[in-house]
Write a protein that holds these residues in place. Sequence first.
Motif, PDB file in Angstrom:
ATOM      1  N   ARG A 361     -76.196  35.161 -39.099  1.00  0.00           N
ATOM      2  CA  ARG A 361     -75.057  35.671 -38.074  1.00  0.00           C
ATOM      3  C   ARG A 361     -74.107  36.626 -38.429  1.00  0.00           C
ATOM      4  NH1 ARG A 361     -76.454  32.659 -33.500  1.00  0.00           N
ATOM      5  NH2 ARG A 361     -77.790  30.717 -33.796  1.00  0.00           N
ATOM      6  N   SER A 362     -73.533  37.307 -37.600  1.00  0.00           N
ATOM      7  CA  SER A 362     -72.435  38.284 -38.069  1.00  0.00           C
ATOM      8  C   SER A 362     -71.420  37.394 -38.551  1.00  0.00           C
ATOM      9  CB  SER A 362     -72.044  39.225 -36.843  1.00  0.00           C
ATOM     10  OG  SER A 362     -73.255  40.088 -36.342  1.00  0.00           O
ATOM     11  N   SER A 363     -70.958  37.498 -39.727  1.00  0.00           N
ATOM     12  CA  SER A 363     -69.904  36.844 -40.245  1.00  0.00           C
ATOM     13  C   SER A 363     -69.477  37.315 -41.761  1.00  0.00           C
ATOM     14  CB  SER A 363     -69.812  35.311 -40.249  1.00  0.00           C
ATOM     15  OG  SER A 363     -70.889  34.848 -41.119  1.00  0.00           O
ATOM     16  N   ARG A 365     -69.606  39.371 -44.716  1.00  0.00           N
ATOM     17  CA  ARG A 365     -70.089  40.615 -45.213  1.00  0.00           C
ATOM     18  C   ARG A 365     -71.435  40.814 -44.587  1.00  0.00           C
ATOM     19  NH1 ARG A 365     -72.559  40.701 -49.909  1.00  0.00           N
ATOM     20  NH2 ARG A 365     -72.872  38.388 -49.991  1.00  0.00           N
ATOM     21  N   PHE A 366     -71.751  39.996 -43.465  1.00  0.00           N
ATOM     22  CA  PHE A 366     -73.085  40.490 -42.781  1.00  0.00           C
ATOM     23  C   PHE A 366     -72.782  40.644 -41.366  1.00  0.00           C
ATOM     24  CE2 PHE A 366     -74.115  37.489 -46.082  1.00  0.00           C
ATOM     25  CZ  PHE A 366     -75.163  37.837 -46.469  1.00  0.00           C
ATOM     26  N   HIS A 367     -73.413  41.712 -40.805  1.00  0.00           N
ATOM     27  CA  HIS A 367     -73.224  42.077 -39.386  1.00  0.00           C
ATOM     28  C   HIS A 367     -74.712  42.371 -38.798  1.00  0.00           C
ATOM     29  CE1 HIS A 367     -71.546  43.911 -35.858  1.00  0.00           C
ATOM     30  NE2 HIS A 367     -72.413  44.942 -35.952  1.00  0.00           N
ATOM     31  N   VAL A 368     -74.917  41.546 -37.761  1.00  0.00           N
ATOM     32  CA  VAL A 368     -76.299  41.649 -37.078  1.00  0.00           C
ATOM     33  C   VAL A 368     -75.877  42.143 -35.673  1.00  0.00           C
ATOM     34  CG1 VAL A 368     -78.074  40.218 -36.189  1.00  0.00           C
ATOM     35  CG2 VAL A 368     -76.976  39.708 -38.326  1.00  0.00           C
ATOM     36  N   SER A 369     -76.677  43.097 -35.136  1.00  0.00           N
ATOM     37  CA  SER A 369     -76.756  43.873 -33.861  1.00  0.00           C
ATOM     38  C   SER A 369     -78.023  44.373 -33.227  1.00  0.00           C
ATOM     39  CB  SER A 369     -75.837  45.028 -34.020  1.00  0.00           C
ATOM     40  OG  SER A 369     -76.221  46.057 -34.607  1.00  0.00           O
ATOM     41  N   SER A 375     -83.309  46.071 -34.113  1.00  0.00           N
ATOM     42  CA  SER A 375     -82.181  45.121 -34.594  1.00  0.00           C
ATOM     43  C   SER A 375     -81.868  45.420 -36.224  1.00  0.00           C
ATOM     44  CB  SER A 375     -83.029  43.815 -34.722  1.00  0.00           C
ATOM     45  OG  SER A 375     -81.914  42.827 -35.285  1.00  0.00           O
ATOM     46  N   LEU A 377     -79.601  44.665 -39.939  1.00  0.00           N
ATOM     47  CA  LEU A 377     -78.526  43.764 -40.585  1.00  0.00           C
ATOM     48  C   LEU A 377     -78.014  44.536 -41.657  1.00  0.00           C
ATOM     49  CD1 LEU A 377     -77.732  41.162 -41.590  1.00  0.00           C
ATOM     50  CD2 LEU A 377     -79.985  40.937 -42.816  1.00  0.00           C
ATOM     51  N   GLN A 380     -72.682  43.941 -46.531  1.00  0.00           N
ATOM     52  CA  GLN A 380     -71.442  44.855 -47.309  1.00  0.00           C
ATOM     53  C   GLN A 380     -71.473  44.282 -48.542  1.00  0.00           C
ATOM     54  OE1 GLN A 380     -69.902  47.195 -45.962  1.00  0.00           O
ATOM     55  NE2 GLN A 380     -70.525  47.283 -43.696  1.00  0.00           N
TER      56      GLN A 380
END
Length: 519
Positions: A361-363, A365-369, A375, A377, A380
């Motif tokens: 999930r987005s949190s 260093r990770f960003h999911v959209s 989709s 991922l 960072q």
Amino acid sequence: MARRPFAALGVALLALCCFKGAAGTETVVIGTAGGDVTLSCQNASQRALVVEWFRGDPDTTPILFSSDGTLPDDTRFSLIGNASLHISGLRLQDESNYTCKEVLNETDHLHRIQLLVASGPDRIGFQIHPATPLPNGTLYVKKHDILNFTCTAVSRPVPTIKWDFCPSGSPHELFTEVNSSQNSYILHNMSPRYQGNYTCSAKNPFSGVQATVTQELLVYYPPPSLPQCWVQTSTDNSRGVQLFCQWTGAYPHPTLRWRDREDLSGREINATSLADTLVATLNSSQLFHEKEFTCHGSHILQQEAKATCRVQLVDPSIMSDPVRSCFVGRAVVLTCYLTAGNPPSRITWLRNISQPETEIRSSGRFHVSQEGNTSTLIIQNCSRKTDEGYYVCKAENSVGLREMYIHLTVTEPVNIGGIVGTIVVILLLGILVFFGVFLYAGHRFCPKGTLLRTRDSSDILVLMDSEDEDVLTEGAGDPAWHKAMVRANGHATWPTEMKVLGSNSGYPWYMSPFSHEAC
């Protein structure tokens, strides 16, 4: 409203016409057919001995009724107070001129009354054409039709007929009003704003009696396009789906039915109707890949037309790059594309097979959209220790599941700038060394003569005995000597000047001016 004075004037003229030949008329009395009327002898006094009533002029007609006991043949006639004539059950043939005669001792007084009998309005005729009745009696017409409105009434005298229109929730609007037994008008290009109640009113101008007929008229129009179908996952988080069928833009609402295309019995699927939308809920046992459902729509204005739409359940299908790379400390984007799936699939990202149930999930260093069917991922600050490995793109709907593995490689970045800088430094050093050697050598540095000659040129070294040196020296200035040297050499030409450079073992040797000493 402006026509009412003319109606009153018409009534007055009609009364005058009816009294033609009845000079001396003083009163007009209007009665209604079927009702009662009393004709008063206004000049009668208590001194009157006898009061006599005549139908017409006293000199030409017999006595109708007298207070001295003369009774009429018609029992509907009677005297009130020995002076007023009362008629019950009034009929149209009772309309006439009546005269009241007061007999005194010496004189007679006459009072003339005209009785008008009004009837109606009745037998109201109401027609809207073309229009179709519904079971409850309401009429409906099609949008853009041309309608003819007609209202008739039977009345004596001629009635006043008017048309009123009352839209839903709005006040009455007068369309037309005429003094006639019939009132008609035409409406072109019927639109929904003319939907409402239409009232035809007929009024007797003598009695004021009014009769009305009201009819509700609806304006129908079919949907402008075909129905639309789609499917989506149930909102109760179950594995069921909902089939939506929508057909908008019509009045009244259309009739919609969901059916299983593979069910030959033609049974309808249980559904809930929401105005122009029909929703059917299916459980997981009814869901199969490539199974189709059909929505059938019908409208009251399109009974014979077939309007359908279909939906097909499809397993999800995804596509992505199987291998991605990232430099340490940099960012990388993993992309997953949904190429098929109905109902729409939900895409999730998982870390390799060691954590199959852990969703990213987005949190941190990770960003999911997800946008549409794509989709992404974003990772960072890539780390070889924690981020390198397999990632799973998972697409799932109520029909099926599809997964795809993506391998991420994390490498150290190559210092391109350092390599280029090193090459530049080495080139500069080489250039500096070259110019340093050149400057240090100064005038002693000279290239060999062979570098300045052609491929066919050659040097000739002549060895002589010391005693021949003078002969060679003396002949150097003779032109004939030069020619002889040319012939001896074949193709080479000796320089115009020769210089003795030295000797070895008693033999002097000579070189061309291109030797080191020539520089």
